[in-house]
Design an enzyme around this catalytic site. Structure first.
Site, PDB file in Angstrom:
ATOM      1  N   ILE A  88     -32.939  34.037   0.163  1.00 37.24           N
ATOM      2  CA  ILE A  88     -33.749  34.074  -0.639  1.00 37.24           C
ATOM      3  C   ILE A  88     -33.105  33.274  -2.104  1.00 37.24           C
ATOM      4  O   ILE A  88     -32.368  34.114  -2.266  1.00 37.24           O
ATOM      5  CB  ILE A  88     -34.841  34.647  -1.296  1.00 37.24           C
ATOM      6  CG1 ILE A  88     -35.616  35.307   0.005  1.00 37.24           C
ATOM      7  CG2 ILE A  88     -35.547  34.445  -2.087  1.00 37.24           C
ATOM      8  CD1 ILE A  88     -35.933  36.477  -0.309  1.00 37.24           C
ATOM      9  N   CYS A  89     -33.787  32.046  -2.542  1.00 37.96           N
ATOM     10  CA  CYS A  89     -33.056  31.814  -3.334  1.00 37.96           C
ATOM     11  C   CYS A  89     -34.168  31.883  -4.589  1.00 37.96           C
ATOM     12  O   CYS A  89     -34.492  31.471  -5.352  1.00 37.96           O
ATOM     13  CB  CYS A  89     -32.576  29.947  -3.857  1.00 37.96           C
ATOM     14  SG  CYS A  89     -31.873  29.627  -5.134  1.00 37.96           S
TER      15      CYS A  89
END
Lengths: 346, 159
Positions: B96-97
């Site tokens: 997840i960014c």
């Protein structure tokens, strides 16, 4: 003369060093002998006594440890180790109040020195344990006493209620005797009603059958009985509220959130406040500033280590809470305190 | 997902905090999330349900939260496992960014607050698609690299 004194003290110092060496090798008997000789030469050096006390501690010789500590304290009433070990010995003897006193003294004295030394942690831990046990002993005794008093009070209330009911019935009985001359049905009715005092509706329907005069008498009697009953229940309730309140300090309390650090989620020990107005545990906040970044963890405002100051109000709040709640609330919290001995955070 | 982390022991502070967080979660779980019981307090599996009225409405996803020894001084590793949601900030390998999981981590954050951030990230999405660099990124992570080792440049907040 002077040289003889100095040579005696030199000799004693050598013996102490020898004792320390034996101690490191865990030869506690030999260490005790060396310290004893040192004491014979120079009995006024507190360290000889506390060192020997430490050997006694290793051998679980609590009485000797206690007397050595007391001797050391006579010579120097600020001897941290003497206070600490005396506290431990007193714990063994189950003299909790006195043990707490000495451990507190040791903590106070050692905080004056290096605030994060291992000694402080150890003392803190022992103190937490002592306070908890002390609280537990005292609160158990108090609970027992309160239970006793409560039972007596409940019994007295019950007796009073029963006596009042009996008095009412007796009075009614006499009335009935008179009425019985007129109508035998009435006494049957009232017998039934006595049983039915707690069931107003059925009593009411019974009254419908009675004549007007009888209805008035019965109503007043029934309402009197239910009034007594209600009063009795109210008093029991009040009594139970009083005792629950009185007993609340003896129940382990939840630590309120405002006394907990947002990072450790544990009760504050050394709270500091940031310019943003947020309070954190000092050691952990400093760790954060060192490792994570120079910002307030909650507000993210820039923050330098020299900007944080002790939050004395919270510190007092913690002390008050701990004093009221048997130090830790629960024994498991004592273990929490061990975390400060974990190297990474101090 | 092969984000193998060697068995580590939590610091006392971490152990205590995780117990507190779990207790708090159980008493007061964040809406849309369900903690799946495991016997490992260092590894949480959390079920996420997409919020109503969003692209992910009623869809179920799974987060894996892996706590480091120095938690909360260090962020937990948070990734999607099984089928990660299609989202411009979520790679097909589950990474997840999201800045708070890396550079912007703060020890004042909790699993609960991370979950809320992730849900809000999902909710604000307007298209179900992978990040433009998905294939390259996933290829680079093939050796089981943790997202915490990635040098993220964060996509802007507008999805």
């Amino acid at each position: 003369m002077a040289s003889r004194i100095s040579s005696a003290s030199k000799q004693a110092e050598l013996l102490k060093d020898q004792g320390n060496l034996y101690f490191k090798k865990e030869r506690f008997g030999a260490a005790i002998d060396a310290y004893t000789e040192a004491i014979t030469l120079c009995s006024d050096v507190p360290v000889y006594w506390t060192n020997r006390a430490l050997c006694h501690r290793k051998r679980n010789e609590w009485e000797r440890m206690e007397s050595d500590c007391r001797k050391a304290l006579e010579l120097d009433k600020h001897a941290v180790k003497a206070h600490y070990m005396l506290g431990l010995a007193l714990l063994q003897r189950e003299c909790y109040a006195e043990a707490v006193k000495h451990l507190e003294k040791a903590l106070e004295l050692s905080r004056g020195g290096k605030p994060t030394s291992y000694m402080v942690e150890e003392i803190w831990r022992e103190l937490a344990k002592a306070k908890y046990i002390e609280w537990e002993v005292v609160s158990n005794a108090r609970r027992k006493k309160q239970k006793e008093v409560r039972e007596i009070c409940e019994k007295a209330l019950k007796e009073e209620y029963e006596a009042a009911v009996k008095k009412l019935k007796d009075k009614e009985g006499k009335l009935n005797d008179i009425k019985q001359l007129n109508d035998t049905r009435i006494s049957d009715m009232s017998m039934g009603e006595v049983i039915l005092i707690e069931d107003d509706e059925r009593v009411d329907s019974g009254e419908m059958e009675a004549d007007d005069f009888q209805s008035t008498v019965d109503t007043s009697k029934v309402s009197e009985l239910s009034r007594l009953n209600l009063l009795y229940k109210e008093r029991l309730q009040a009594l139970s509220e009083i005792f629950n309140k009185a007993g609340s300090p003896d129940k382990p309390a939840e630590i309120p959130e405002y006394l907990c650090c947002g990072i450790t989620m544990d009760i504050f020990r050394d709270p500091v406040i940031t310019p943003s107005g947020v309070t954190y545990e000092r050691a952990v906040l400093l760790e954060h500033l060192r490792k994570v970044g120079k910002f307030d963890p909650l507000t993210r405002a820039d923050l330098q280590p020299n900007q944080v100051v002790s939050n004395l109000a919270i510190k007092e709040g913690v002390q008050a809470f701990l004093a009221e709640n048997g130090q830790m609330g629960s024994f498991s919290s004592v273990i929490i305190y061990e975390r400060w001995s974990f190297g990474g955070f101090v | 997902m092969s984000t193998s982390t060697p068995q580590k022991t939590l610091s006392r502070i971490a152990a205590h905090r995780l117990q507190k967080e779990l207790a708090e979660w159980q008493a007061n779980p964040p809406t849309g999330f369900k903690h799946k019981a495991t016997d490992d307090i260092q590894l949480w599996i959390i079920e996420v349900t997409g919020a109503p009225g969003t692209l992910y409405e009623n869809e179920q996803y799974y987060l894996q939260v892996d706590f480091p020894e120095q938690y909360p001084m260090e962020a937990p590793q948070v990734i999607f496992v099984k089928d990660p949601p299609m989202h411009p900030h979520i790679y097909s390998n589950g990474h997840i960014c999201l800045d708070i999981l890396y550079d912007s981590w703060s020890p004042a954050m909790t699993v609960s607050s991370i979950c809320m951030s992730i849900l809000s990230m999902l909710s604000s999405s307007t298209s179900k698609e992978r990040p433009p660099d998905n294939d390259r990124y996933v290829r680079n992570c093939r050796n089981g690299r943790s997202p915490k080792e990635t040098r993220w440049w964060f996509h802007d907040d507008k999805v």
